[in-house]
Structures are given as C-alpha cells and as structure tokens.
Design an enzyme around this catalytic site. Structure first.
Site, PDB file in Angstrom:
ATOM      1  N   ARG B  43       9.316   6.595   4.954  1.00  0.00           N
ATOM      2  CA  ARG B  43       9.664   6.876   3.549  1.00  0.00           C
ATOM      3  C   ARG B  43      11.146   6.642   3.247  1.00  0.00           C
ATOM      4  O   ARG B  43      11.694   7.260   2.325  1.00  0.00           O
ATOM      5  CB  ARG B  43       9.294   8.309   3.154  1.00  0.00           C
ATOM      6  N   ARG B  47      12.131   8.437  -2.824  1.00  0.00           N
ATOM      7  CA  ARG B  47      12.787   9.365  -3.740  1.00  0.00           C
ATOM      8  C   ARG B  47      14.127   9.912  -3.292  1.00  0.00           C
ATOM      9  O   ARG B  47      14.854  10.490  -4.105  1.00  0.00           O
ATOM     10  CB  ARG B  47      11.842  10.542  -4.036  1.00  0.00           C
ATOM     11  N   ARG B  56      12.511   3.040 -10.543  1.00  0.00           N
ATOM     12  CA  ARG B  56      11.131   3.464 -10.782  1.00  0.00           C
ATOM     13  C   ARG B  56      10.955   4.101 -12.159  1.00  0.00           C
ATOM     14  O   ARG B  56       9.821   4.276 -12.629  1.00  0.00           O
ATOM     15  CB  ARG B  56      10.706   4.486  -9.713  1.00  0.00           C
ATOM     16  N   ASP B  92       1.558   2.414  -0.800  1.00  0.00           N
ATOM     17  CA  ASP B  92       0.960   3.735  -0.689  1.00  0.00           C
ATOM     18  C   ASP B  92      -0.375   3.570   0.013  1.00  0.00           C
ATOM     19  O   ASP B  92      -1.017   2.524  -0.076  1.00  0.00           O
ATOM     20  CB  ASP B  92       0.769   4.360  -2.075  1.00  0.00           C
ATOM     21  N   TYR B 167      -9.219  11.481   1.407  1.00  0.00           N
ATOM     22  CA  TYR B 167      -8.915  11.432  -0.029  1.00  0.00           C
ATOM     23  C   TYR B 167     -10.178  11.162  -0.849  1.00  0.00           C
ATOM     24  O   TYR B 167     -10.418  11.788  -1.877  1.00  0.00           O
ATOM     25  CB  TYR B 167      -7.867  10.355  -0.325  1.00  0.00           C
TER      26      TYR B 167
END
Lengths: 363, 363
Positions: B43, B47, B56, B92, B167
C-alpha cells in the site's frame, strides 16, 4: 515495569466457596479426571438467545452488567437451556473501568467508546483506581448466582491489561492498535504505568468476584494476538502475571485466553494460567506440544471449535467436535469450548446439540 | 476440487519484459545477491501520500483503477518520493470482479460491497468469467509504467481465491467469515466450483499484467489467516496453487502474502510461492526455520515491520528495522517490507527515512 509485588487480596473471602468436587469443569481444569467431558461456550450468555434479547430489551449493556438480578438471570439462561458444565459471569471487559468512573459507553454496533483517550503521563495519572464497593452490584450478582446455580460452577470474568489499555488509548475498538503500540515502544514508562494501573483494576475486580464466591476465573486478552511474542513478553506479560498471580492464593483454576495467540501460548501460560484457551487456528494437540515442558504437568487446554462453523450443517459440526475431542485427549485436561465467542446469529439449538454430543464422548 | 490443470496463458507475451539484471528486488526475490537490501511497502501507493489524495480527489477508487494514466501516476508516486526498490501496481482485490461484470462497489470507510452475495450453486454458475480485454485498461497502465519506471521493477497484483470468495459470499468485509466457512464445509462442491472460477479470474488478471510487462507478481490472500491450516490445505491451497502455477512459465518471482498466517506459511509456499510474505507476529528467522526443507534452497521472505510501529518515535523504528534486517539475514533472500499495508495516517517522511536506513544496511 513496576516491580511492586502483587498485593494480597484486600479482603478475606466473605463467602465460603461451594464444594463442587463432582464438577467436570473443575476436575478437567485441575488436570484431574472429569466424570464427563466438560463444555461451555464463551459468550454463551448473550445475543444468540431469544430469552436474553427479551430480557435486555430497553436496558443498555452496561446497565445490565450493574443490575444484580439481571446479570444473574442472564448468566443462568444458557445453563438452563444448554446444560453446559460452567456458567460464565455476564459482564463486559470495560465494566471495572466504568465502575471506577471512566467516561466510557458501549455503543451498539461499535463497541466500547471512551470519551477522552488516554495517551499521556498526565492522562494515566488521572485514571481513577477501582474500589471493591464500586463493583458491589457485580458481587451481589455473584452471590445470587452461587445460590441459584446448584452444582454448576461459576467462572469469574475480567479483561486483561493490554486489551483494556488498547480501548483506553485508541478511544474504542481498533484494528491496528497503532496508538497503543506506538505508546508502548516510544514511551515505555507511560505504558507500564498505565498497564500497571489497569492490572490493579483487574485484580480488584476479580478479587471482588472471588470474595463473592466464583469458582474459577478467566482473564480475557481479546486483542493480544495483535502483538509479536517479543512485544507481548516485554510489555504485557508482567502485567497479566500480576493479575493472575494476585488471585493465585484463592486456589481456583485460572484460564487465560486471547484470539490469534498461537505464537503467544507459552507466554500466556507463563503469566500464571492453569488453563490456556486456544482459538481454532491451531489444533489442540499442537497447542499441547507447544505448551509442554520437560518437567511440568501435561498442559490443560480449552477450546477450540471455530464459532463460524456453528453455521455449517450438523454432520460438519459433529465431525469437528469429535476431532477436537480426539486432539484434546493429548492434554492433561480439556474443556471443550469455542475458539472465540458465540456469534450473535448462531442458532441456540445447535449449541444445545453440541453440548449433548460432547457429553456422549469419552473424556 | 476440480482437477483440471491450469491452462496455458491465453496470449503470448506481447511486451518484451525489461532486462533488470541489476534490480536488488529481483535479485533478492530469486535468492541471489542484491547490490543493496531491497525495500518496498505494501500500500505504498495510497492514502498516506498527499499527492495521492490530491490526484484521487473526485475520482472513485474503482474508476482510478480503470484509468491507465491515473493508475500509472499513482503507482509512480511512491517510487519517486521514497526511492523504493519496486513499484506495486495500483489496483484493488476486486478489480477483476468488477471488470468481469460483478455488481460490486468500494464504499469509502467500509470496503467492497457486493449487491448480490453468492451462496448457491446457481449463484456460482451465474458468476461471469473474465476476458483479458475487460482488464485492457489495467494492461494499458502497465505498459505506461514499464516505459516510465526506468530501472525499477513493477510488481503485478491479484487477490487470491479465498479472499475474493469471502467478499462475494459474505457480501462485503467480514470479521468472522461465517457464511464462507459454513459453505466450504457444508457444500464443498459449491465452494470448489466458486473458488475454481475465482482462480481462473485471478489467473487471467495476472496474465494480462504479465503480458503487458510486469516483472514480478504478488498474490494477496488478505483473509487467509482466519483459516486453520487444515481448512487452508483442503479448501484454499488447490486454488491458490492453480493461480501461481499458471504464471510459472513467465519465470518472474511470485510472492504470496496474507495477514496472521504464521501457521500457514509452509502451505502458502507449497502453493507455488518463490517469496513468502510474513506479518509482524513471527520473527523472520523463525519464519525461515518453518519454511526450510532438508533439500530445498534457503527460503526467501518478505516483511515484516509492524505498520503500527511507524507511528512510534524514530529510535524505535530504527531499532526495529535493524532487528528485522538481522533476522532476515538467515533467509536465502530478504525483501524488507511491512507486515501489512501502510496505514492511512502514516507520515510519508517516515517511510522515506526507513528506505534510506534500509539502503545503508548490509544486504
């Protein structure tokens, strides 16, 4: 870490503990031979039971935990329904914090939320202590239970210093515990001061329950599995040891449990646990191997059915229970349980059926 | 489980892979001798970087993942800023599902949410396949990156069948995976059909990236640590093996990683991983011991700094990095990384400083 030895209990036992020499739970926990394979479920008193949901309606979690009649009744419900071999005091990890005066609430769907997170030496200094009378309602509930439970032992309940500290430092449930871990490493004195105070609170809470008559205790370190063995031994073990050590003179079995703690089992035993709880990530025979020492007794374990598998078909559950009972026979004692708490959507009929099956198996 | 062998790549490589013989990342991943100790961060593109948040702004996560220019730029950002030894494709886990036509969104603060959870044989039958052209935008992004990255290798990215299945079955992120576990045990044919289809989707996704020029791949099984080793080997290993096996002929290093997988490391290696990622719960030297075989090469590992410790003071971080580098010297190759992804609140200056420190250390 603070080097003060754990204090002696503040009061002498005021309730004579019941003589439950025939209890399969107590026999297994002490490494003896139980008359039947004992079983109970973490969170057996709770949301899986319709009678619990009915009783709790309109009452907050923390209010229920401080209502002697209600906590006693909630504790009794799964004993009546499932015929489990032990009752676990209905409580919550944050109950002694709330009792001591910490501004903390349990928010449905979120968990405990702390009004002012604790992150500095001054915050730690301001954390109140717990006096036994502040958990008098819990002790009253224990006394009611001791009268009502008949031959079923009652397990006392407390959260361990690391998990309590994580809630206080993060301000609520945390996936990554970054403030907690960074505090313990960056400011070890502040960490040890906080964990030492929380250990004292946990000791006072357990001693209040023991003085009121609980027959065993379980110390829950729910989040300990987030730590490396190195960090656990340096920052957590001394404090959990001071909790379990302080209740040693009561002579009741002490269980220590956390989730995802496969790498920590020996350290959690070293904290003073007579029984080590194991989640489902490790077969019990492997856990017994890890916990064994050349000179010590064969370890006693509790676990380790995956609570998610209670949603599977019965043949799957039956096969899992039989496998776990087989693997548990390598231990010096085995108390059948889940590897974590009962999930809220669990069908309580399945729990009853698991108890019936376990009781048919050779201990 | 389905016994069909993994299919050959659907297309021959269309982009000649770069010759990056001097890459420390690739040298370490192949068990060779890197010129310097390589480091990158899971990652790292995300962020923690203000330039990422700026780029973004106003674009959804999934839209960004399907915009070649944007995904290429986001992938480049941490390479420019930190001087890491590898770029990881910005993507992702659910990108190939979305591409195939599954109704799935990434909800900020929640994660992937699936409109219609998959729980029956009919649901599985209706799950679409992925054709390479549906991830053409990702391949285009890879081609841009191969041009722009200079001598820095690019790691391709896919989610493993178990995590994708969780998921889809749960309908979103799950703490307990109860529907997934109960399906795999109660209806193993349905489970294996689903996991087999997801393995095919993951293969197609990775092959599209490889044909476009990625220099290595990493298969993320984020939730695998929720499984017992027994369940992992029976229900998950065959499918992860089919993904990693199918990309073997490309001859690039294949890394396999999950969180809380200390008990699963050997099984994850057996899936066909050249490099095994290790979280912070296990020291690297212990991971190397577990992964070692009498006849095989010394294992290559990636990890394992606790991302929460990036919030601690610099002396703490420096000591941890040095310890991890020391423990990693027992491996046949060590790629320094975190034990999980960069947390959003991480100070990017700290990441840069970690890279600088790692590059000063003896490989």
């Amino acid at each position: 870490m603070p080097s003060t030895p754990p204090p002696a209990p503040q009061t002498r036992p005021t309730t004579a503990r019941r003589e439950l020499t025939d209890s399969p739970y107590l026999a297994a926990a002490r490494g003896g031979t139980p008359a039947r394979l004992p079983v109970w479920f973490m969170r057996q008193a709770g949301r899986s039971l319709p009678e619990y949901r009915a009783l709790r309606e309109g009452t907050s979690m923390l209010d229920a935990c401080f209502d002697p009649e209600m906590l006693a009744e909630i504790t009794m419900q799964p004993v009546r329904r499932h015929d489990v071999d032990a009752a676990i005091l209905f409580s919550d990890i944050v109950v002694p914090l709330k009792a001591a005066g910490v501004d903390i609430e349990i928010v449905p769907g979120t968990g405990p939320v702390v009004a002012s997170p604790i992150r500095t030496a001054a915050d730690v200094a301001a954390l109140p202590e717990l006096s036994p009378d502040q958990v008098g309602a819990v002790a009253d509930g224990v006394r009611l239970l001791v009268e009502r439970l008949g031959r079923t032992p009652l397990i006392g309940f407390a959260g361990a210093p690391f998990t309590l500290a994580s809630y206080l430092i993060e301000g609520g449930p945390s996936r990554n515990h970054e403030h907690t871990k960074s505090l313990m490493h960056s400011e070890p004195e502040v960490w040890h001061a906080l964990a030492g105070k929380l250990a004292k609170i946990a000791r006072t809470f357990l001693i209040a329950q023991l003085d009121a008559g609980v027959d065993a205790v379980q110390l829950f370190d729910s989040w300990a599995g987030a730590l490396s063995p190195r960090d656990y031994r340096e920052f957590v073990l001394p404090h959990s040891t001071s909790v379990l050590g302080a209740v040693g003179e009561y002579g009741v079995p002490r269980t220590h449990f956390g989730v995802g703690t496969g790498e920590l089992l020996t350290a959690m035993r070293d904290a003073g646990a007579d029984v080590v709880g194991v989640d489902w990530r490790l077969p019990l025979d492997e856990a017994v191997r890890r916990l064994s020492t050349p000179d010590g007794p064969v370890p006693v374990v509790q676990g380790n059915l995956d609570p998610a598998l209670l949603f599977a078909s019965w043949p799957v559950i039956e096969a899992e229970v039989r496998r776990i009972a087989d693997e548990g026979r390598t231990a010096g004692g085995h108390i059948v349980n889940l590897g974590h708490g009962v999930l809220p959507g669990t069908d309580p009929e399945v729990l009853t059926r698991v108890v019936r099956l376990v009781h048919e198996l050779r201990p």
